[in-house]
Design a protein around this motif. Structure first.
Motif, PDB file in Angstrom:
ATOM      1  N   ILE A  48       0.610  -1.223   0.053  1.00  0.00           N
ATOM      2  CA  ILE A  48       0.032  -0.404   0.122  1.00  0.00           C
ATOM      3  C   ILE A  48       1.018   1.189  -0.130  1.00  0.00           C
ATOM      4  N   ARG A  49       0.613   1.603  -1.006  1.00  0.00           N
ATOM      5  CA  ARG A  49       1.507   3.399  -1.574  1.00  0.00           C
ATOM      6  C   ARG A  49       0.712   3.998  -1.549  1.00  0.00           C
ATOM      7  N   GLN A  50       0.739   5.320   0.063  1.00  0.00           N
ATOM      8  CA  GLN A  50       0.050   6.357  -0.335  1.00  0.00           C
ATOM      9  C   GLN A  50       1.083   7.353  -1.096  1.00  0.00           C
ATOM     10  N   ASN A  51      -0.285   8.740  -2.031  1.00  0.00           N
ATOM     11  CA  ASN A  51       1.089   9.520  -3.095  1.00  0.00           C
ATOM     12  C   ASN A  51       0.156  10.692  -2.066  1.00  0.00           C
ATOM     13  N   LEU A  52       0.226  11.741  -2.166  1.00  0.00           N
ATOM     14  CA  LEU A  52       0.136  13.130  -2.154  1.00  0.00           C
ATOM     15  C   LEU A  52      -0.187  13.974  -3.269  1.00  0.00           C
ATOM     16  N   MET A  53      -1.408  14.010  -4.080  1.00  0.00           N
ATOM     17  CA  MET A  53      -1.506  14.626  -5.423  1.00  0.00           C
ATOM     18  C   MET A  53      -2.505  15.849  -5.306  1.00  0.00           C
TER      19      MET A  53
ATOM     20  N   TRP B 101      -2.194  21.472   7.971  1.00  0.00           N
ATOM     21  CA  TRP B 101      -3.933  21.320   6.979  1.00  0.00           C
ATOM     22  C   TRP B 101      -4.500  21.368   7.462  1.00  0.00           C
ATOM     23  N   GLN B 102      -5.941  21.823   7.136  1.00  0.00           N
ATOM     24  CA  GLN B 102      -6.784  20.592   7.677  1.00  0.00           C
ATOM     25  C   GLN B 102      -7.145  19.049   6.737  1.00  0.00           C
ATOM     26  N   LEU B 103      -7.422  18.591   7.220  1.00  0.00           N
ATOM     27  CA  LEU B 103      -7.573  16.616   7.426  1.00  0.00           C
ATOM     28  C   LEU B 103      -9.788  16.517   7.117  1.00  0.00           C
ATOM     29  N   ILE B 104      -9.820  16.337   5.666  1.00  0.00           N
ATOM     30  CA  ILE B 104     -10.634  16.424   5.087  1.00  0.00           C
ATOM     31  C   ILE B 104     -11.441  14.425   5.741  1.00  0.00           C
ATOM     32  N   GLU B 105     -11.417  13.835   6.128  1.00  0.00           N
ATOM     33  CA  GLU B 105     -12.031  12.198   5.499  1.00  0.00           C
ATOM     34  C   GLU B 105     -13.348  12.161   4.818  1.00  0.00           C
ATOM     35  N   SER B 106     -13.119  11.077   4.135  1.00  0.00           N
ATOM     36  CA  SER B 106     -13.395  10.856   2.578  1.00  0.00           C
ATOM     37  C   SER B 106     -14.004   8.914   2.658  1.00  0.00           C
ATOM     38  N   ALA B 107     -15.435   8.981   1.557  1.00  0.00           N
ATOM     39  CA  ALA B 107     -15.029   7.490   1.387  1.00  0.00           C
ATOM     40  C   ALA B 107     -14.185   6.579   0.993  1.00  0.00           C
ATOM     41  N   ASP B 108     -13.477   7.341   0.394  1.00  0.00           N
ATOM     42  CA  ASP B 108     -12.889   6.585  -0.757  1.00  0.00           C
ATOM     43  C   ASP B 108     -11.362   7.303  -1.043  1.00  0.00           C
ATOM     44  N   THR B 109     -10.012   6.691  -0.988  1.00  0.00           N
ATOM     45  CA  THR B 109      -9.337   7.604  -1.505  1.00  0.00           C
ATOM     46  C   THR B 109      -9.462   7.425  -3.381  1.00  0.00           C
ATOM     47  N   ALA B 110      -9.986   6.603  -4.134  1.00  0.00           N
ATOM     48  CA  ALA B 110     -10.513   6.553  -5.427  1.00  0.00           C
ATOM     49  C   ALA B 110     -11.037   8.205  -5.908  1.00  0.00           C
ATOM     50  N   LEU B 111     -12.134   8.213  -4.674  1.00  0.00           N
ATOM     51  CA  LEU B 111     -13.265   9.327  -4.891  1.00  0.00           C
ATOM     52  C   LEU B 111     -12.867  10.223  -4.864  1.00  0.00           C
ATOM     53  N   SER B 112     -12.196  10.839  -3.728  1.00  0.00           N
ATOM     54  CA  SER B 112     -11.221  12.283  -3.601  1.00  0.00           C
ATOM     55  C   SER B 112     -10.162  12.886  -4.607  1.00  0.00           C
TER      56      SER B 112
ATOM     57  N   ARG C 266      -7.468  24.572  -6.676  1.00  0.00           N
ATOM     58  CA  ARG C 266      -6.182  25.076  -6.368  1.00  0.00           C
ATOM     59  C   ARG C 266      -5.382  24.997  -4.916  1.00  0.00           C
ATOM     60  N   THR C 267      -6.738  24.793  -3.953  1.00  0.00           N
ATOM     61  CA  THR C 267      -5.908  24.652  -2.495  1.00  0.00           C
ATOM     62  C   THR C 267      -6.323  23.922  -2.078  1.00  0.00           C
ATOM     63  N   LYS C 268      -6.702  22.223  -2.352  1.00  0.00           N
ATOM     64  CA  LYS C 268      -6.917  21.182  -1.892  1.00  0.00           C
ATOM     65  C   LYS C 268      -6.079  20.385  -2.678  1.00  0.00           C
ATOM     66  N   ALA C 269      -5.610  19.006  -1.860  1.00  0.00           N
ATOM     67  CA  ALA C 269      -4.679  17.670  -1.993  1.00  0.00           C
ATOM     68  C   ALA C 269      -5.336  16.636  -1.712  1.00  0.00           C
ATOM     69  N   VAL C 270      -5.113  15.068  -2.026  1.00  0.00           N
ATOM     70  CA  VAL C 270      -5.721  14.176  -1.828  1.00  0.00           C
ATOM     71  C   VAL C 270      -4.584  13.099  -1.295  1.00  0.00           C
ATOM     72  N   ILE C 271      -5.233  12.103  -0.929  1.00  0.00           N
ATOM     73  CA  ILE C 271      -3.903  10.923  -0.631  1.00  0.00           C
ATOM     74  C   ILE C 271      -4.690   9.536  -1.726  1.00  0.00           C
ATOM     75  N   ALA C 272      -3.816   9.147  -2.495  1.00  0.00           N
ATOM     76  CA  ALA C 272      -4.418   7.759  -3.117  1.00  0.00           C
ATOM     77  C   ALA C 272      -3.503   7.310  -3.910  1.00  0.00           C
TER      78      ALA C 272
ATOM     79  N   LEU D 218      -2.201   4.391  -9.550  1.00  0.00           N
ATOM     80  CA  LEU D 218      -3.033   4.329 -10.494  1.00  0.00           C
ATOM     81  C   LEU D 218      -4.842   6.340 -10.406  1.00  0.00           C
ATOM     82  N   ALA D 219      -4.877   6.290  -9.819  1.00  0.00           N
ATOM     83  CA  ALA D 219      -5.789   7.024  -9.284  1.00  0.00           C
ATOM     84  C   ALA D 219      -5.790   8.336  -9.636  1.00  0.00           C
ATOM     85  N   ALA D 220      -3.801   8.901  -9.954  1.00  0.00           N
ATOM     86  CA  ALA D 220      -3.529  10.012 -10.344  1.00  0.00           C
ATOM     87  C   ALA D 220      -3.398   9.948 -11.804  1.00  0.00           C
ATOM     88  N   GLU D 221      -3.529   8.414 -12.631  1.00  0.00           N
ATOM     89  CA  GLU D 221      -3.288   8.740 -13.538  1.00  0.00           C
ATOM     90  C   GLU D 221      -4.347   8.860 -14.403  1.00  0.00           C
ATOM     91  N   LEU D 222      -5.761   8.300 -13.427  1.00  0.00           N
ATOM     92  CA  LEU D 222      -7.339   7.956 -14.482  1.00  0.00           C
ATOM     93  C   LEU D 222      -7.173   9.326 -14.384  1.00  0.00           C
TER      94      LEU D 222
END
Length: 278
Positions: A83-88, A120-131, A141-147, A150-154
């Motif tokens: 499991i590799r998590q990336n900030l995008m 940073w303010q942290l916001i929980e979501s239902a799914d990494t790819a959905l975020s 331009r002020t929000k990032a997600v962790i996913a 493959l999500a970054a590519e898609l």
């Protein structure tokens, strides 16, 4: 192209596993829950399903053992995914512009050390790819997600900080599930090495588990997992899930024979080849 049911969305870790197992692109049926994945397999709306069963840090996903027990599905394979998590962010956004980070709560927890270095303010979501999908749609331009990568590519996002998870050796084990008619006889192994998953149910009496495990004595079996889980209709009674590797199908067949000779209720979820890291 094979159609595969997964829990989550396109770009999720389940999606990565589906393509890794198949060895190429697949058509994804996204499901909100693991039970919906099992239903899709049961109803033959897909060729197979992918379901996470345990994580090397968080342990077993106990509700999924209940799904295996009660649905007309069987295990035909497994895979292990690091499991590799990336900030995008959206293309062109700089790290200094980020004000909030959104992802599934487990992904946020897995990246605590990195996130604690920023305000940073942290916001929980239902799914990494959905975020990730929602970030692309918003153009923020002020929000990032962790996913996942493959999500970054898609979703055409830019990874500004790769591999930000705290524990680098974090793996999740996934199962490949196919339809199984429970009225048919259970699978038995052919000669040669393999792996099997099964459950057994024993009486709630002193020494019963110890006696049951004696059925495996003298056989060339490697029990890689023994997991108890509650029987919902029988308070304080438990079933035991076990995964075991074997070099000889005859040894595994002998173990099952010994269990049933002792009137132990046993059901084989599946016999398959030991999985590899993707």
């Amino acid at each position: 192209m094979k159609k595969v049911a997964i829990q989550g969305y396109r770009g999720s870790f389940h999606h990565i596993v589906a393509e890794g197992v198949e060895g190429g692109e697949v058509e994804i049926l996204a499901c909100d829950t693991f039970r919906e994945v099992a239903y899709a397999v049961e109803e033959r709306r897909v060729d197979y399903g992918i379901m996470a069963i345990e994580n090397s840090i968080a342990g077993s996903i106990l509700p999924n053992y209940n799904i295996l027990q009660n649905c007309n599905i069987h295990i035909t394979g497994e895979a292990y995914l690091p499991i590799r998590q990336n900030l995008m962010v959206n293309r062109g956004v700089e790290l200094e512009e980020i004000r909030e980070v959104e992802s599934h709560h487990m992904a946020l927890l897995q990246c605590t050390d990195y996130l604690d270095k920023h305000r940073w303010q942290l916001i929980e979501s239902a799914d990494t790819a959905l975020s990730a999908a929602q970030l692309q749609a918003s153009g923020s331009r002020t929000k990032a997600v962790i996913a996942s990568s493959l999500a970054a590519e898609l979703f055409n996002l830019e990874i500004v900080a790769p591999d930000i998870h705290t524990i680098q050796d974090n793996y999740t084990r996934f199962l490949r599930l196919e339809y199984c008619d429970r009225s048919c006889s259970e699978p038995m192994p052919c000669e040669g090495g393999g792996k099997a998953s099964l459950y057994f149910k024993i009486n709630n009496t002193s020494g019963s588990l110890y006696d049951t495990l004696g059925c495996f004595e003298g056989l060339n079996l490697n029990m890689t997992k023994l997991q108890s889980y509650p029987i919902p209709t029988e308070p304080w009674h438990y079933m035991f899930h076990t995964d075991m590797e074997f070099c000889s199908g005859a040894d595994f067949a002998k173990a099952v024979e010994r269990l049933r000779e002792r009137d132990v209720e046993v059901h084989i979820y599946g016999i398959y080849q030991k999985g590899k890291d993707l």
